[in-house]
Design a protein around this motif. Structure first.
Motif, PDB file in Angstrom:
ATOM      1  N   GLU A   1       0.826  -1.208   0.000  1.00  0.00           N
ATOM      2  CA  GLU A   1       0.000   0.000   0.000  1.00  0.00           C
ATOM      3  C   GLU A   1       0.859   1.256   0.000  1.00  0.00           C
ATOM      4  O   GLU A   1       0.527   2.254  -0.650  1.00  0.00           O
TER       5      GLU A   1
ATOM      6  N   THR B   1       4.203   1.202  -0.921  1.00  0.00           N
ATOM      7  CA  THR B   1       5.066   1.112  -2.102  1.00  0.00           C
ATOM      8  C   THR B   1       4.414   1.788  -3.301  1.00  0.00           C
ATOM      9  O   THR B   1       5.073   2.510  -4.068  1.00  0.00           O
ATOM     10  N   LEU B   2       3.116   1.552  -3.462  1.00  0.00           N
ATOM     11  CA  LEU B   2       2.392   2.094  -4.618  1.00  0.00           C
ATOM     12  C   LEU B   2       2.458   3.616  -4.695  1.00  0.00           C
ATOM     13  O   LEU B   2       2.359   4.194  -5.776  1.00  0.00           O
TER      14      LEU B   2
ATOM     15  N   PHE C   1       8.251   3.717  -7.295  1.00  0.00           N
ATOM     16  CA  PHE C   1       7.343   2.782  -7.955  1.00  0.00           C
ATOM     17  C   PHE C   1       6.735   3.428  -9.195  1.00  0.00           C
ATOM     18  O   PHE C   1       6.599   2.774 -10.239  1.00  0.00           O
TER      19      PHE C   1
ATOM     20  N   ALA D   1       0.173  -4.612  -9.842  1.00  0.00           N
ATOM     21  CA  ALA D   1       0.309  -3.253  -9.334  1.00  0.00           C
ATOM     22  C   ALA D   1       0.924  -2.329 -10.386  1.00  0.00           C
ATOM     23  O   ALA D   1       0.513  -1.172 -10.542  1.00  0.00           O
TER      24      ALA D   1
ATOM     25  N   HIS E   1      -1.083   0.880 -12.410  1.00  0.00           N
ATOM     26  CA  HIS E   1      -0.629   2.259 -12.162  1.00  0.00           C
ATOM     27  C   HIS E   1      -1.130   3.245 -13.210  1.00  0.00           C
ATOM     28  O   HIS E   1      -1.668   4.305 -12.857  1.00  0.00           O
TER      29      HIS E   1
ATOM     30  N   GLY F   1      -4.020   3.281 -10.257  1.00  0.00           N
ATOM     31  CA  GLY F   1      -3.482   2.639  -9.067  1.00  0.00           C
ATOM     32  C   GLY F   1      -4.505   1.761  -8.371  1.00  0.00           C
ATOM     33  O   GLY F   1      -5.715   1.908  -8.545  1.00  0.00           O
TER      34      GLY F   1
ATOM     35  N   ARG G   1      -4.556   3.324   0.339  1.00  0.00           N
ATOM     36  CA  ARG G   1      -5.398   2.990  -0.810  1.00  0.00           C
ATOM     37  C   ARG G   1      -6.513   2.012  -0.436  1.00  0.00           C
ATOM     38  O   ARG G   1      -7.125   1.418  -1.326  1.00  0.00           O
TER      39      ARG G   1
END
Length: 350
Positions: free
Chosen positions: A39, A41-42, A47, A108, A112, A116, A330
């Motif tokens: 969560e 990292t996104l 990223f 993921a 994006h 996302g 998120r």
């Protein structure tokens, strides 16, 4: 209604070559080194940079699908690397892959450019990537863990913040190659309806029960129901055209005329539907605003080699802190329903 999921027409896939696959594998290895959890990292610049370096054909294909979706609202990608896959789980809630598995990071990255990933606290404990496989106790239920016919539905029909798209990545097909994801677009089905039905479906004469996947453990009569809403609605100025919102297992008309119009819409969806039987390394993306989807029946064996998909929800809109489990995250809180309203999101990017 019985559907044998025979495709109406072939959807031309985007097939990656060996160089594309190798490039993706390198991006996934790099993403696995970023600090977690997923969560967070996104939301990192690192990223985002990795996602900008998706293979050109894949990135441009996803962006084109996002900006100008075809009338059928479906994109199929082949040749994706999914990593080593263990035996298919048999119990609900198994989390054997984790957030750093190549398939988790792959979806993921693909999500994006679509906005996302998002998750829901009251579905699969807020996971951002879902495991979809048959569970014996759910076989006859209208659930992703079932194996009987799962009729057409908008993903998360009950929620005011519905994903703009739905993604399904196949790790392993079913034994008999029978299971198919069925998709049907309102752009192709609406012309089959009478003017009277189209008008009725645009009125607030429908309500939707919260799906079983959000209400596990609740008795049938205890499942919450949405406020009245239309099934068809016009999109915003920046994204004109009809949008659709219903779930044939949970949406119902509040009077006989409204119910009959809904049933005729579902019949039209079955008339125009397409079906895809995905194999390992194939991904389906559907536009959840114009497409409803379902699953044909199939026969699981519960032997560790059953059908296994990863499911994910892209969403391009901004999420305010009051609807999230964690600020800056998120995952939507189970208390977010009243805070986000119950109407159709009219933003062009949502």
């Amino acid at each position: 209604m019985t559907t044998y999921a025979q495709p109406r027409t072939e959807v031309a896939p985007l097939t990656l070559d060996a160089r594309d696959t190798a490039s993706l594998e390198e991006l996934i290895r790099t993403a696995a080194q970023l600090p977690g959890p997923l969560e967070h990292t996104l939301m990192s610049d690192a990223f985002a940079t990795l996602a900008e370096h998706l293979p050109t054909r894949l990135l441009e294909g996803v962006e084109s699908f996002r900006d100008t979706p075809p009338d059928h609202g479906l994109m199929v990608v082949r040749g994706l690397p999914v990593g080593d896959i263990p035996a298919t789980p048999g119990a609900y809630g198994s989390n054997v892959l984790g957030e750093t598995h190549p398939s988790s990071l792959l979806v993921a990255l693909v999500a994006h450019p679509l906005g996302g990933l998002i998750g829901y606290e009251d579905e699969k404990s807020g996971a951002l990537v879902h495991d979809v496989y048959p569970v014996a106790s759910d076989a006859a239920k209208p659930l992703n863990s079932g194996s009987s016919l799962f009729d057409f539905h908008t993903e998360n029909v009950h929620h005011p913040v519905r994903p703009s798209h739905l993604g399904l990545l196949c790790l392993r097909p079913d034994h008999d190659r029978r299971a198919a994801t069925m998709v049907a677009s309102v752009r192709e089905a609406e012309p089959l309806l009478s003017a009277a039905d189209r008008e009725t479906l645009r009125t607030d004469r429908y309500r939707s029960r919260f799906p079983l996947s959000f209400t596990r453990g609740l008795a049938e009569d205890a499942r919450p129901v949405t406020e009245p809403h239309p099934v068809l609605a016009d999109g915003p100025a920046g994204a004109p055209g009809t949008r659709v919102r219903f779930n044939m297992h949970n949406t119902f008309g509040t009077d006989p005329e409204a119910q009959q119009a809904l049933e005729r819409l579902n019949e039209a969806m079955h008339t125009v539907h397409r079906a895809v039987r995905a194999d390992r390394g194939e991904m389906l993306l559907v536009d959840n605003r114009i497409v409803v989807h379902g699953r044909s029946d199939f026969t699981p064996r519960y032997d560790g080699a059953d059908r296994w998909l990863r499911r994910f929800y892209p969403y391009p809109g901004e999420l305010t802190a009051d609807v999230l489990v964690r600020a800056g995250g998120r995952v939507l809180s189970k208390d977010s329903y009243g805070r986000t309203g119950t109407g159709e999101d009219t933003r062009a990017d949502a």
